[in-house]
Design a protein around this motif. Structure first.
Motif, mmCIF file in Angstrom:
data_model
loop_
_atom_site.group_PDB
_atom_site.id
_atom_site.type_symbol
_atom_site.label_atom_id
_atom_site.label_comp_id
_atom_site.label_asym_id
_atom_site.label_seq_id
_atom_site.Cartn_x
_atom_site.Cartn_y
_atom_site.Cartn_z
ATOM 1 N N SER A 168 4.986 -78.131 -22.271
ATOM 2 C CA SER A 168 3.766 -79.161 -22.565
ATOM 3 C C SER A 168 2.780 -79.224 -21.524
ATOM 4 O O SER A 168 2.792 -78.441 -20.420
ATOM 5 C CB SER A 168 4.350 -80.431 -22.896
ATOM 6 N N ASN A 169 1.562 -79.751 -21.891
ATOM 7 C CA ASN A 169 0.291 -79.910 -21.055
ATOM 8 C C ASN A 169 0.663 -81.252 -19.733
ATOM 9 O O ASN A 169 -0.085 -81.100 -18.811
ATOM 10 C CB ASN A 169 -0.875 -80.006 -21.724
ATOM 11 N N SER A 170 1.568 -82.000 -20.169
ATOM 12 C CA SER A 170 1.957 -83.216 -19.448
ATOM 13 C C SER A 170 3.366 -83.338 -19.320
ATOM 14 O O SER A 170 3.882 -82.789 -20.634
ATOM 15 C CB SER A 170 1.217 -84.318 -19.726
ATOM 16 N N ILE A 171 4.071 -84.203 -18.801
ATOM 17 C CA ILE A 171 5.387 -84.314 -18.864
ATOM 18 C C ILE A 171 5.796 -85.405 -19.837
ATOM 19 O O ILE A 171 5.250 -86.457 -20.002
ATOM 20 C CB ILE A 171 5.893 -85.138 -17.295
ATOM 21 N N ILE A 172 6.593 -84.766 -20.777
ATOM 22 C CA ILE A 172 7.164 -85.574 -21.760
ATOM 23 C C ILE A 172 8.764 -85.910 -21.807
ATOM 24 O O ILE A 172 9.307 -84.846 -21.382
ATOM 25 C CB ILE A 172 6.887 -84.946 -23.055
ATOM 26 N N ILE A 173 9.149 -86.995 -22.114
ATOM 27 C CA ILE A 173 10.608 -87.450 -21.702
ATOM 28 C C ILE A 173 10.994 -87.923 -23.078
ATOM 29 O O ILE A 173 10.651 -88.913 -23.702
ATOM 30 C CB ILE A 173 10.732 -88.374 -20.606
ATOM 31 N N SER A 174 12.188 -87.227 -23.505
ATOM 32 C CA SER A 174 12.843 -87.746 -24.767
ATOM 33 C C SER A 174 13.416 -89.333 -24.243
ATOM 34 O O SER A 174 14.111 -89.337 -23.381
ATOM 35 C CB SER A 174 13.912 -86.789 -25.434
ATOM 36 N N SER A 175 13.105 -90.197 -25.481
ATOM 37 C CA SER A 175 13.728 -91.608 -24.943
ATOM 38 C C SER A 175 14.176 -92.350 -25.797
ATOM 39 O O SER A 175 14.511 -93.553 -25.696
ATOM 40 C CB SER A 175 12.274 -92.370 -24.432
ATOM 41 N N SER A 176 14.777 -91.560 -27.080
ATOM 42 C CA SER A 176 15.740 -92.046 -28.114
ATOM 43 C C SER A 176 17.073 -92.305 -27.600
ATOM 44 O O SER A 176 17.538 -91.606 -27.000
ATOM 45 C CB SER A 176 15.303 -91.307 -29.407
ATOM 46 N N ASP A 177 17.519 -93.565 -28.033
ATOM 47 C CA ASP A 177 19.025 -93.578 -27.782
ATOM 48 C C ASP A 177 19.838 -92.886 -29.031
ATOM 49 O O ASP A 177 21.059 -92.889 -28.918
ATOM 50 C CB ASP A 177 19.289 -95.223 -27.760
ATOM 51 N N LEU A 195 8.787 -78.960 -19.619
ATOM 52 C CA LEU A 195 8.158 -78.227 -18.268
ATOM 53 C C LEU A 195 6.584 -78.205 -18.540
ATOM 54 O O LEU A 195 6.170 -77.589 -19.793
ATOM 55 C CB LEU A 195 8.754 -76.835 -18.325
ATOM 56 N N VAL A 196 6.038 -78.452 -17.816
ATOM 57 C CA VAL A 196 4.608 -78.271 -17.653
ATOM 58 C C VAL A 196 3.952 -77.022 -17.195
ATOM 59 O O VAL A 196 3.958 -76.813 -16.033
ATOM 60 C CB VAL A 196 4.008 -79.594 -16.807
ATOM 61 N N THR A 197 3.395 -76.521 -18.009
ATOM 62 C CA THR A 197 2.991 -75.081 -17.828
ATOM 63 C C THR A 197 1.670 -74.792 -16.991
ATOM 64 O O THR A 197 1.535 -73.868 -16.325
ATOM 65 C CB THR A 197 2.815 -74.158 -18.987
ATOM 66 N N ALA A 198 0.954 -76.012 -16.983
ATOM 67 C CA ALA A 198 -0.066 -75.871 -16.320
ATOM 68 C C ALA A 198 -0.171 -76.174 -14.828
ATOM 69 O O ALA A 198 -1.314 -76.071 -14.010
ATOM 70 C CB ALA A 198 -1.417 -76.915 -16.852
ATOM 71 N N LYS A 255 4.092 -77.943 -7.452
ATOM 72 C CA LYS A 255 4.205 -79.407 -8.068
ATOM 73 C C LYS A 255 5.463 -79.261 -8.716
ATOM 74 O O LYS A 255 5.907 -80.431 -8.946
ATOM 75 C CB LYS A 255 3.000 -79.449 -9.244
ATOM 76 N N LEU A 256 5.753 -78.259 -9.542
ATOM 77 C CA LEU A 256 7.135 -78.294 -10.310
ATOM 78 C C LEU A 256 8.257 -78.528 -9.291
ATOM 79 O O LEU A 256 9.207 -79.144 -9.550
ATOM 80 C CB LEU A 256 7.337 -76.834 -10.861
ATOM 81 N N VAL A 257 8.234 -78.029 -8.082
ATOM 82 C CA VAL A 257 9.241 -78.405 -6.967
ATOM 83 C C VAL A 257 9.013 -79.817 -6.722
ATOM 84 O O VAL A 257 10.054 -80.473 -6.572
ATOM 85 C CB VAL A 257 8.958 -77.449 -5.578
ATOM 86 N N GLN A 258 7.890 -80.280 -6.637
ATOM 87 C CA GLN A 258 7.842 -81.856 -6.327
ATOM 88 C C GLN A 258 8.448 -82.566 -7.516
ATOM 89 O O GLN A 258 9.023 -83.682 -7.192
ATOM 90 C CB GLN A 258 6.571 -82.148 -6.208
ATOM 91 N N ILE A 259 8.455 -82.201 -8.629
ATOM 92 C CA ILE A 259 9.401 -82.719 -9.806
ATOM 93 C C ILE A 259 10.629 -82.836 -9.374
ATOM 94 O O ILE A 259 11.058 -84.069 -9.645
ATOM 95 C CB ILE A 259 8.932 -82.117 -11.174
#
Length: 216
Positions: free
Chosen positions: A54-63, A140-143, A148-152
Protein backbone atom coordinates in the motif's frame (compact mmCIF):
# COMPACT_ATOMS: atom_id res chain seq x y z
CA UNK A 1 11.90 -21.63 23.05
CA UNK A 2 9.32 -22.91 25.48
CA UNK A 3 8.09 -19.68 27.07
CA UNK A 4 7.55 -16.01 26.23
CA UNK A 5 10.86 -14.97 27.77
CA UNK A 6 12.80 -17.05 25.24
CA UNK A 7 10.50 -16.58 22.23
CA UNK A 8 12.11 -14.50 19.47
CA UNK A 9 10.80 -10.97 19.07
CA UNK A 10 10.24 -11.58 15.38
CA UNK A 11 10.51 -14.19 12.65
CA UNK A 12 11.13 -13.95 8.93
CA UNK A 13 9.53 -16.83 7.05
CA UNK A 14 9.82 -17.59 3.35
CA UNK A 15 6.29 -18.51 2.28
CA UNK A 16 7.67 -19.71 -1.10
CA UNK A 17 4.33 -20.84 -2.59
CA UNK A 18 1.18 -22.48 -1.25
CA UNK A 19 2.27 -25.74 -2.87
CA UNK A 20 5.50 -25.82 -0.88
CA UNK A 21 3.96 -24.62 2.40
CA UNK A 22 1.13 -27.10 2.28
CA UNK A 23 2.52 -30.05 0.33
CA UNK A 24 6.27 -30.26 0.97
CA UNK A 25 6.53 -32.45 4.06
CA UNK A 26 9.96 -31.24 5.14
CA UNK A 27 8.97 -27.59 4.99
CA UNK A 28 5.50 -28.07 6.47
CA UNK A 29 7.04 -30.07 9.33
CA UNK A 30 9.55 -27.26 9.87
CA UNK A 31 6.76 -24.67 10.08
CA UNK A 32 4.68 -26.86 12.38
CA UNK A 33 7.58 -27.42 14.78
CA UNK A 34 8.39 -23.70 14.86
CA UNK A 35 4.76 -22.97 15.60
CA UNK A 36 4.77 -25.42 18.46
CA UNK A 37 7.99 -23.97 19.86
CA UNK A 38 6.70 -20.39 20.01
CA UNK A 39 3.09 -21.19 20.94
CA UNK A 40 3.32 -21.32 24.79
CA UNK A 41 2.09 -18.00 26.15
CA UNK A 42 1.59 -16.50 22.70
CA UNK A 43 -1.30 -14.01 22.72
CA UNK A 44 -1.29 -12.59 19.19
CA UNK A 45 0.56 -12.44 15.89
CA UNK A 46 1.38 -9.36 13.83
CA UNK A 47 2.26 -10.33 10.27
CA UNK A 48 3.70 -8.36 7.36
CA UNK A 49 3.06 -10.08 4.04
CA UNK A 50 4.98 -9.35 0.86
CA UNK A 51 1.62 -9.56 -0.93
CA UNK A 52 -0.02 -6.76 1.04
CA UNK A 53 1.35 -3.52 -0.39
CA UNK A 54 0.00 0.00 0.00
CA UNK A 55 0.98 3.66 -0.18
CA UNK A 56 0.60 4.12 3.58
CA UNK A 57 0.47 1.76 6.53
CA UNK A 58 -2.82 -0.13 6.79
CA UNK A 59 -3.62 -2.29 9.80
CA UNK A 60 -6.32 -4.96 9.87
CA UNK A 61 -8.46 -4.22 12.91
CA UNK A 62 -11.44 -6.56 12.81
CA UNK A 63 -12.09 -8.96 15.67
CA UNK A 64 -14.00 -11.32 13.40
CA UNK A 65 -12.60 -14.15 11.28
CA UNK A 66 -10.67 -13.32 8.14
CA UNK A 67 -11.75 -14.44 4.72
CA UNK A 68 -9.18 -16.47 2.77
CA UNK A 69 -7.73 -14.83 -0.32
CA UNK A 70 -6.69 -16.90 -3.33
CA UNK A 71 -4.50 -14.20 -4.80
CA UNK A 72 -2.01 -16.49 -6.53
CA UNK A 73 -3.88 -16.69 -9.80
CA UNK A 74 -5.03 -19.74 -11.78
CA UNK A 75 -3.21 -23.00 -12.32
CA UNK A 76 -3.18 -24.51 -8.84
CA UNK A 77 -5.08 -27.70 -7.93
CA UNK A 78 -8.79 -27.11 -7.28
CA UNK A 79 -8.46 -27.62 -3.53
CA UNK A 80 -6.29 -24.50 -3.30
CA UNK A 81 -9.33 -22.39 -4.12
CA UNK A 82 -11.51 -23.90 -1.39
CA UNK A 83 -9.12 -24.03 1.57
CA UNK A 84 -10.09 -21.82 4.50
CA UNK A 85 -8.17 -20.38 7.42
CA UNK A 86 -10.78 -18.29 9.27
CA UNK A 87 -8.54 -17.13 12.10
CA UNK A 88 -9.80 -14.12 14.05
CA UNK A 89 -8.21 -10.70 14.26
CA UNK A 90 -7.70 -8.45 17.27
CA UNK A 91 -8.76 -4.80 17.34
CA UNK A 92 -6.93 -4.44 20.67
CA UNK A 93 -3.57 -5.52 19.25
CA UNK A 94 -4.22 -3.51 16.08
CA UNK A 95 -4.64 -0.42 18.27
CA UNK A 96 -1.35 -1.16 20.03
CA UNK A 97 0.43 -1.45 16.69
CA UNK A 98 -1.11 1.78 15.42
CA UNK A 99 -0.16 3.68 18.57
CA UNK A 100 3.46 2.52 18.39
CA UNK A 101 3.81 3.38 14.72
CA UNK A 102 2.20 6.79 15.11
CA UNK A 103 4.49 7.58 18.03
CA UNK A 104 7.39 6.77 15.68
CA UNK A 105 6.06 9.31 13.19
CA UNK A 106 4.19 7.07 10.75
CA UNK A 107 0.69 7.71 9.42
CA UNK A 108 -1.58 4.68 9.83
CA UNK A 109 -5.14 3.66 9.06
CA UNK A 110 -7.39 0.77 10.08
CA UNK A 111 -9.30 -1.51 7.75
CA UNK A 112 -11.81 -4.23 8.58
CA UNK A 113 -12.65 -6.09 5.39
CA UNK A 114 -9.45 -7.39 3.77
CA UNK A 115 -8.81 -11.12 4.05
CA UNK A 116 -5.54 -12.97 4.58
CA UNK A 117 -3.49 -13.26 1.39
CA UNK A 118 -1.28 -16.17 0.37
CA UNK A 119 1.72 -14.60 2.04
CA UNK A 120 -0.05 -15.14 5.36
CA UNK A 121 -2.58 -17.94 5.55
CA UNK A 122 -0.57 -20.90 4.14
CA UNK A 123 2.23 -20.18 6.61
CA UNK A 124 -0.07 -19.59 9.58
CA UNK A 125 -2.19 -22.62 8.70
CA UNK A 126 0.87 -24.81 9.17
CA UNK A 127 2.29 -23.04 12.20
CA UNK A 128 -0.97 -22.53 14.11
CA UNK A 129 -3.55 -24.98 12.72
CA UNK A 130 -5.80 -24.61 15.78
CA UNK A 131 -6.47 -20.95 14.85
CA UNK A 132 -6.38 -20.04 18.53
CA UNK A 133 -3.99 -17.10 18.19
CA UNK A 134 -5.50 -13.86 16.80
CA UNK A 135 -3.75 -12.29 13.83
CA UNK A 136 -3.21 -8.65 12.85
CA UNK A 137 -2.00 -8.08 9.30
CA UNK A 138 -0.02 -4.93 8.44
CA UNK A 139 0.69 -3.69 4.93
CA UNK A 140 4.10 -3.00 3.44
CA UNK A 141 4.58 0.55 2.21
CA UNK A 142 6.37 0.35 -1.12
CA UNK A 143 7.03 4.09 -1.37
CA UNK A 144 9.13 4.28 1.79
CA UNK A 145 12.93 4.12 1.62
CA UNK A 146 14.42 1.00 3.21
CA UNK A 147 15.70 2.95 6.21
CA UNK A 148 12.11 3.85 7.09
CA UNK A 149 11.05 0.22 6.79
CA UNK A 150 13.66 -0.67 9.38
CA UNK A 151 12.21 2.04 11.63
CA UNK A 152 8.79 0.40 11.37
CA UNK A 153 10.29 -2.78 12.76
CA UNK A 154 12.07 -0.87 15.50
CA UNK A 155 8.80 0.78 16.54
CA UNK A 156 7.27 -2.64 17.20
CA UNK A 157 10.18 -3.83 19.31
CA UNK A 158 8.92 -4.72 22.76
CA UNK A 159 5.65 -6.30 21.68
CA UNK A 160 7.20 -9.68 22.49
CA UNK A 161 7.04 -8.74 26.18
CA UNK A 162 3.27 -8.61 25.78
CA UNK A 163 3.10 -12.03 24.16
CA UNK A 164 2.93 -10.73 20.58
CA UNK A 165 5.04 -12.29 17.83
CA UNK A 166 5.92 -10.24 14.75
CA UNK A 167 6.29 -12.24 11.52
CA UNK A 168 7.60 -11.09 8.18
CA UNK A 169 6.50 -13.36 5.35
CA UNK A 170 8.14 -13.01 1.95
CA UNK A 171 11.30 -14.22 0.27
CA UNK A 172 14.92 -13.15 0.18
CA UNK A 173 15.03 -14.20 -3.47
CA UNK A 174 11.97 -14.13 -5.72
CA UNK A 175 12.55 -14.23 -9.47
CA UNK A 176 10.24 -16.51 -11.45
CA UNK A 177 12.04 -15.58 -14.67
CA UNK A 178 15.09 -17.44 -13.39
CA UNK A 179 13.29 -20.54 -12.13
CA UNK A 180 14.52 -23.85 -13.58
CA UNK A 181 12.12 -26.60 -12.52
CA UNK A 182 14.65 -29.25 -13.55
CA UNK A 183 17.49 -27.83 -11.46
CA UNK A 184 18.94 -30.02 -8.73
CA UNK A 185 20.80 -27.26 -6.90
CA UNK A 186 20.33 -23.51 -6.36
CA UNK A 187 21.79 -20.94 -8.72
CA UNK A 188 25.22 -19.74 -7.56
CA UNK A 189 24.17 -16.07 -7.52
CA UNK A 190 21.04 -16.81 -5.51
CA UNK A 191 22.93 -18.86 -2.92
CA UNK A 192 25.61 -16.17 -2.59
CA UNK A 193 22.99 -13.46 -2.03
CA UNK A 194 21.13 -15.58 0.51
CA UNK A 195 24.31 -16.36 2.48
CA UNK A 196 25.40 -12.72 2.39
CA UNK A 197 22.03 -11.50 3.67
CA UNK A 198 22.04 -14.09 6.47
CA UNK A 199 25.56 -13.08 7.46
CA UNK A 200 24.66 -9.39 7.66
CA UNK A 201 21.51 -10.05 9.66
CA UNK A 202 23.23 -12.42 12.08
CA UNK A 203 25.80 -9.71 12.77
CA UNK A 204 23.11 -7.00 13.08
CA UNK A 205 24.46 -5.13 10.07
CA UNK A 206 21.12 -3.73 8.96
CA UNK A 207 22.61 -1.03 6.76
CA UNK A 208 24.66 -3.59 4.85
CA UNK A 209 21.61 -5.79 4.39
CA UNK A 210 19.58 -2.87 3.05
CA UNK A 211 22.34 -1.93 0.63
CA UNK A 212 22.66 -5.48 -0.66
CA UNK A 213 18.94 -6.14 -1.02
CA UNK A 214 18.12 -2.93 -2.86
CA UNK A 215 21.11 -2.92 -5.20
CA UNK A 216 20.56 -6.39 -6.67
Amino acid sequence: MSNPTTRPASLFIDHISPLVCLEDKDYSDFLRKWGESVRPGLKAIVIFSAHYKSNSIIISSSDGPYSTMYDYGPGFPDKYYTMKYPVCGSSKVAAQVKKRLEQAGFSCAFEKSRGLDHGSWPVLMQMFPQRDVPVVQVSLVTALPPEKLVQIGAALRGLEREGVLVIGSGGTIHNFDEVDENATKPEKWALELYILNCSCLSNFQCNNTISISFSI
